[in-house]
Write a protein that holds these residues in place. Structure first.
Motif, mmCIF file in Angstrom:
data_model
loop_
_atom_site.group_PDB
_atom_site.id
_atom_site.type_symbol
_atom_site.label_atom_id
_atom_site.label_comp_id
_atom_site.label_asym_id
_atom_site.label_seq_id
_atom_site.Cartn_x
_atom_site.Cartn_y
_atom_site.Cartn_z
ATOM 1 N N ASN A 24 0.827 -1.213 0.000
ATOM 2 C CA ASN A 24 0.000 0.000 0.000
ATOM 3 C C ASN A 24 0.855 1.253 0.000
ATOM 4 N N ALA A 25 1.937 1.249 0.776
ATOM 5 C CA ALA A 25 2.843 2.394 0.816
ATOM 6 C C ALA A 25 3.479 2.626 -0.552
ATOM 7 N N GLU A 26 3.851 1.534 -1.232
ATOM 8 C CA GLU A 26 4.429 1.662 -2.573
ATOM 9 C C GLU A 26 3.403 2.230 -3.550
ATOM 10 N N LYS A 27 2.144 1.764 -3.440
ATOM 11 C CA LYS A 27 1.090 2.295 -4.315
ATOM 12 C C LYS A 27 0.851 3.770 -4.038
ATOM 13 N N ASP A 28 0.811 4.149 -2.746
ATOM 14 C CA ASP A 28 0.623 5.550 -2.385
ATOM 15 C C ASP A 28 1.770 6.402 -2.907
ATOM 16 N N SER A 29 2.989 5.907 -2.783
ATOM 17 C CA SER A 29 4.159 6.628 -3.269
ATOM 18 C C SER A 29 4.082 6.823 -4.782
ATOM 19 N N LEU A 30 3.653 5.791 -5.482
ATOM 20 C CA LEU A 30 3.507 5.876 -6.928
ATOM 21 C C LEU A 30 2.426 6.890 -7.304
ATOM 22 N N LYS A 31 1.321 6.916 -6.553
ATOM 23 C CA LYS A 31 0.251 7.894 -6.805
ATOM 24 C C LYS A 31 0.774 9.308 -6.609
ATOM 25 N N ILE A 32 1.510 9.517 -5.526
ATOM 26 C CA ILE A 32 2.058 10.841 -5.236
ATOM 27 C C ILE A 32 3.012 11.275 -6.342
ATOM 28 N N LYS A 33 3.874 10.379 -6.777
ATOM 29 C CA LYS A 33 4.818 10.707 -7.849
ATOM 30 C C LYS A 33 4.081 11.012 -9.154
ATOM 31 N N SER A 34 3.017 10.277 -9.429
ATOM 32 C CA SER A 34 2.226 10.508 -10.644
ATOM 33 C C SER A 34 1.557 11.879 -10.605
ATOM 34 N N ILE A 35 0.998 12.229 -9.448
ATOM 35 C CA ILE A 35 0.360 13.538 -9.302
ATOM 36 C C ILE A 35 1.394 14.648 -9.441
ATOM 37 N N GLU A 36 2.550 14.479 -8.816
ATOM 38 C CA GLU A 36 3.610 15.487 -8.919
ATOM 39 C C GLU A 36 4.069 15.663 -10.359
ATOM 40 N N LEU A 37 4.210 14.569 -11.086
ATOM 41 C CA LEU A 37 4.603 14.640 -12.492
ATOM 42 C C LEU A 37 3.528 15.347 -13.309
ATOM 43 N N PHE A 38 2.257 15.003 -13.084
ATOM 44 C CA PHE A 38 1.158 15.657 -13.789
ATOM 45 C C PHE A 38 1.179 17.159 -13.525
ATOM 46 N N ARG A 39 1.381 17.551 -12.273
ATOM 47 C CA ARG A 39 1.400 18.974 -11.919
ATOM 48 C C ARG A 39 2.562 19.706 -12.577
ATOM 49 N N GLU A 40 3.697 19.039 -12.658
ATOM 50 C CA GLU A 40 4.850 19.651 -13.320
ATOM 51 C C GLU A 40 4.579 19.841 -14.815
ATOM 52 N N ILE A 41 3.997 18.833 -15.440
ATOM 53 C CA ILE A 41 3.650 18.937 -16.866
ATOM 54 C C ILE A 41 2.631 20.046 -17.071
ATOM 55 N N TYR A 42 1.624 20.128 -16.195
ATOM 56 C CA TYR A 42 0.604 21.178 -16.297
ATOM 57 C C TYR A 42 1.255 22.555 -16.171
ATOM 58 N N TRP A 43 2.143 22.724 -15.183
ATOM 59 C CA TRP A 43 2.827 24.001 -14.957
ATOM 60 C C TRP A 43 3.592 24.426 -16.219
ATOM 61 N N ASN A 44 4.259 23.478 -16.836
ATOM 62 C CA ASN A 44 5.072 23.790 -18.013
ATOM 63 C C ASN A 44 4.262 23.913 -19.296
ATOM 64 N N ASN A 45 2.998 23.543 -19.260
ATOM 65 C CA ASN A 45 2.133 23.586 -20.444
ATOM 66 C C ASN A 45 0.770 24.170 -20.091
ATOM 67 N N ILE A 46 0.783 25.350 -19.491
ATOM 68 C CA ILE A 46 -0.470 26.004 -19.100
ATOM 69 C C ILE A 46 -1.346 26.127 -20.351
ATOM 70 N N PRO A 47 -2.611 25.685 -20.257
ATOM 71 C CA PRO A 47 -3.476 25.806 -21.438
ATOM 72 C C PRO A 47 -3.740 27.268 -21.779
ATOM 73 N N LYS A 48 -3.916 27.528 -23.043
ATOM 74 C CA LYS A 48 -4.240 28.890 -23.477
ATOM 75 C C LYS A 48 -5.652 29.227 -23.009
ATOM 76 N N PRO A 49 -5.878 30.479 -22.622
ATOM 77 C CA PRO A 49 -7.231 30.848 -22.190
ATOM 78 C C PRO A 49 -8.199 30.774 -23.376
ATOM 79 N N VAL A 50 -9.404 30.321 -23.093
ATOM 80 C CA VAL A 50 -10.415 30.227 -24.148
ATOM 81 C C VAL A 50 -11.289 31.470 -24.193
ATOM 82 N N SER A 51 -11.341 32.197 -23.089
ATOM 83 C CA SER A 51 -12.092 33.443 -23.008
ATOM 84 C C SER A 51 -11.612 34.179 -21.760
ATOM 85 N N TRP A 52 -12.310 35.198 -21.349
ATOM 86 C CA TRP A 52 -11.922 35.901 -20.122
ATOM 87 C C TRP A 52 -12.154 35.007 -18.906
#
Length: 186
Positions: A24-52
């Motif tokens: 369970n600890a390994e699964k939790d660690s993997l989830k945390i790493k996946s979320i951190e990676l997703f957040r880093e990718i999101y930060w580096n690829n902020i979507p363009k605004p579609v409107s105001w």
């Protein structure tokens, strides 16, 4: 013999529980790493605004977004001041980095006219119960940090506490516009 069997069973049970805890600890660690990676990718690829209004947390209906956009568009045509509203889902950023993300978005989206630095980004996260208003340097000369704080406390938050995110956003937006108009007329 019965005693040995009992100890053997307890030992086996303890090893099995420990192995499950490690798994369970390994699964939790993997989830945390996946979320951190997703957040880093999101930060580096902020979507363009579609409107105001960019509602990534689905707080507003289409009609509500259209109304907010209409108010902002009219104000921008009258004053050249650009205001953008963004709602941010908790999966995109940690609570501790929410303010940093709103500033990053304001800069990435180039809110405001470059020569005037007159942009405002209103960042909202229902999941984190956070709101941040990022004022461009040109706006900070007109609206103080204390006034911005008062707008948040008196216009946004009371409605947010009732779960009325559109009403709170509308009230806060209209108050920002009122203050900017009043101060620019003087």
């Amino acid at each position: 013999m019965k005693q040995i069997f009992k100890y053997f069973f307890l030992l086996f049970f303890a090893i099995n529980i420990n192995a499950q805890n490690i798994e369970n600890a390994e699964k939790d660690s993997l989830k945390i790493k996946s979320i951190e990676l997703f957040r880093e990718i999101y930060w580096n690829n902020i979507p363009k605004p579609v409107s105001w209004t960019n509602d990534y947390e689905d707080l507003f209906s289409d009609l509500e977004q259209t109304k907010l956009d209409s108010i902002i568009s009219k104000f921008e045509r009258e004053t050249s001041i650009e205001i953008s509203i963004v709602t941010i889902d908790t999966i995109k950023i940690s609570k501790e980095k929410f303010d940093d993300l709103t500033l990053h978005m304001a800069q990435t989206w180039n809110i405001g006219k470059v020569e005037k630095d007159n942009g405002i980004l209103i960042g909202i996260s229902k999941g984190y119960r956070r709101i941040r208003i990022q004022n461009g340097n040109g706006i900070e000369k007109i609206v103080t940090n204390d006034e911005t704080k008062e707008i948040i406390e008196n216009y946004f938050i009371p409605e947010f506490k009732k779960g009325e995110y559109y009403n709170g956003t509308l009230n806060g937006l209209c108050e920002i516009i009122r203050i900017l108009k009043d101060k620019s007329e003087k």
